[in-house]
Design a protein around this motif. Structure first.
Motif, PDB file in Angstrom:
ATOM      1  N   GLU A   1      37.663  49.957  52.038  1.00  0.00           N
ATOM      2  CA  GLU A   1      37.544  49.197  50.790  1.00  0.00           C
ATOM      3  C   GLU A   1      36.843  47.857  50.995  1.00  0.00           C
ATOM      4  N   ARG A   2      36.974  47.297  52.186  1.00  0.00           N
ATOM      5  CA  ARG A   2      36.351  46.000  52.451  1.00  0.00           C
ATOM      6  C   ARG A   2      34.838  46.061  52.285  1.00  0.00           C
TER       7      ARG A   2
ATOM      8  N   ARG B   1      33.697  45.921  48.586  1.00  0.00           N
ATOM      9  CA  ARG B   1      34.016  44.584  48.079  1.00  0.00           C
ATOM     10  C   ARG B   1      32.986  43.570  48.565  1.00  0.00           C
TER      11      ARG B   1
ATOM     12  N   CYS C   1      36.884  49.175  44.133  1.00  0.00           N
ATOM     13  CA  CYS C   1      37.230  47.792  44.448  1.00  0.00           C
ATOM     14  C   CYS C   1      38.441  47.367  43.625  1.00  0.00           C
ATOM     15  N   SER C   2      39.277  46.529  44.215  1.00  0.00           N
ATOM     16  CA  SER C   2      40.468  46.045  43.542  1.00  0.00           C
ATOM     17  C   SER C   2      40.100  44.968  42.527  1.00  0.00           C
TER      18      SER C   2
ATOM     19  N   THR D   1      42.207  42.998  41.043  1.00  0.00           N
ATOM     20  CA  THR D   1      43.013  41.811  41.341  1.00  0.00           C
ATOM     21  C   THR D   1      42.388  40.976  42.444  1.00  0.00           C
ATOM     22  N   GLU D   2      41.932  41.629  43.517  1.00  0.00           N
ATOM     23  CA  GLU D   2      41.334  40.888  44.632  1.00  0.00           C
ATOM     24  C   GLU D   2      40.036  40.216  44.222  1.00  0.00           C
ATOM     25  N   LEU D   3      39.196  40.928  43.498  1.00  0.00           N
ATOM     26  CA  LEU D   3      37.941  40.331  43.047  1.00  0.00           C
ATOM     27  C   LEU D   3      38.212  39.171  42.091  1.00  0.00           C
TER      28      LEU D   3
ATOM     29  N   GLU E   1      40.722  37.139  42.033  1.00  0.00           N
ATOM     30  CA  GLU E   1      41.161  35.967  42.778  1.00  0.00           C
ATOM     31  C   GLU E   1      39.997  35.310  43.510  1.00  0.00           C
ATOM     32  N   LEU E   2      39.083  36.103  44.063  1.00  0.00           N
ATOM     33  CA  LEU E   2      37.915  35.549  44.740  1.00  0.00           C
ATOM     34  C   LEU E   2      37.017  34.803  43.764  1.00  0.00           C
TER      35      LEU E   2
END
Length: 396
Positions: free
Chosen positions: A35-36, A39, A182-183, A185-187, A189-190
């Protein structure tokens, strides 16, 4: 193993170039085939659009995770793609899409190097099953189309257009990646973090994949890192002083600017986190410096010097007492130290440590001067902060 088995000659050498290099070793360029990787591809394309905003050519960035597994990144910039970018030394859009570039994003303070590697659009193109770039400007619409890094057809003007901007859509290749999802939530926050660090930026993220309908977030923070520290302070618990202390300064000695904000936190009965612990976050050209560096060291030096001077003035430290140590002044402190440099020097293989030596002195002087003025203007608040810091050091 025998010497014969170790023979190696020119016939065994495989020369790779361009797209084949990237596709053969994708992890070297985007960190992972998990997944990294996808992203990181998103961050590369978003980085180009964010830099359009920071250069003053655009005002907003819209990122969409499409229902068919693709990603669309659009900006309302000038739409120019035929001439090199004179402000950053960067190549034109077609060159970025079709060839590996040097890391031109590190050359100026107006470029956000928020992604860890900075490998460019070509790598994203090579690792996508398909990619399209649509450029609107000067009344026309121009489209570039690729499949796994290879042009499907020559770039072509496809008709008139109103307004201007660039939209890049890509689909991470399922032949390369274990997952192309891609998540959200993670995107989110970035992007929130990048918006905190660049007050001129308005960035949105929309996810069209959920079965129950799209979800979206929009970030824009007019007060920059002051808003960042206020948000961090709220997450940690109630503040001893609700006022966020912050300033900005340009210093030619370090060929850049600094933006600093801080807040002393108090205990909060509903918080599960120890709000007395220090939390200092450092950034250089919008890149998180997880290992710290000269900007964070300078901040600590400046706070320690200001608190020491005020404590001596109020008689809390005797002349024989040593100065307060920079590593012992952080109780209850939440801070963000963001510098933007023309020539950032990142150290180590992960580039998480800033090494510019001039930065430490410049940040220390600025922090000490600003805090000294704040202490004089806010004596009651200053006394509470300094009493706690000095008391904690005496207890040690």
């Amino acid at each position: 193993m025998s010497a014969e088995g170790m023979e190696y000659d020119a016939a065994r050498i495989e020369v790779l170039d361009g797209v084949r290099v990237v596709r053969k070793r994708p992890g070297m360029y985007v960190g992972s085939t998990g997944e990294r990787g996808p992203r990181h591809m998103v961050l590369e394309v978003v980085g180009r659009a964010v830099n359009e905003v920071l250069a003053g050519r655009a005002g907003s960035v819209e990122v969409t995770l499409t229902a068919d597994g693709g990603v669309r990144v659009a900006d309302d910039g000038s739409g120019g793609s035929s001439e090199a970018d004179g402000d950053t030394g960067g190549p034109d859009l077609e060159a970025q899409l079709t060839s590996l570039q040097d890391e031109f994003e590190t050359r100026g303070r107006h470029i956000a190097a928020a992604y860890p590697f900075g490998v460019g659009l070509f790598v994203v193109n090579a690792l996508s099953s398909r990619m399209t770039a649509e450029v609107r400007g000067e009344g026309a619409r121009r489209v570039y189309a690729y499949a796994r890094g290879v042009a499907v057809e020559p770039p072509a003007a496809v008709g008139p257009a109103t307004g201007c901007g660039t939209a890049i859509s890509f689909w991470p290749d399922t032949e390369i990646f274990e997952t192309t999802s891609c998540s959200f939530t993670e995107l989110a926050e970035l992007f929130r973090q990048v918006a905190f660090l660049n007050r001129s930026l308005k960035i949105s993220l929309t996810d069209e994949r959920p079965a129950d309908g799209p979800r979206s977030v929009l970030y824009q923070f007019p007060d920059g890192v002051r808003d960042f520290v206020a948000a961090l302070g709220a997450e940690r618990g109630a503040a001893l002083d609700p006022h966020v202390i912050g300033f900005e300064r340009e210093d030619p000695r370090m060929a850049g600017t600094m933006e600093v904000a801080l807040l002393w936190n108090g205990a909060h009965k509903d918080s599960h986190e120890d709000s007395h612990e220090e939390s200092i976050r450092g950034f250089a050209n919008s890149r998180a410096t997880s290992e710290g560096g000269t900007h964070v060291d300078g901040f600590r030096d400046g706070v320690a010097a200001a608190v020491t001077a005020y404590a001596r003035k109020r008689g809390l430290l005797a002349s024989a007492d040593p100065d307060l140590r920079a590593d012992r002044i952080g109780e209850g402190l939440t801070a963000v130290v963001s510098v933007k440099l023309d020539r950032p020097e990142f150290l180590g293989c992960t580039r998480g440590l800033l090494g510019n030596t001039d930065v430490r002195v410049c940040v220390a002087e600025a922090v000490q001067e600003y805090l000294a003025d704040w202490f004089e203007e806010q004596p009651e608040r200053a006394a509470e902060v300094v009493d706690r810091v000095v008391g904690g050091n005496h207890q040690d």
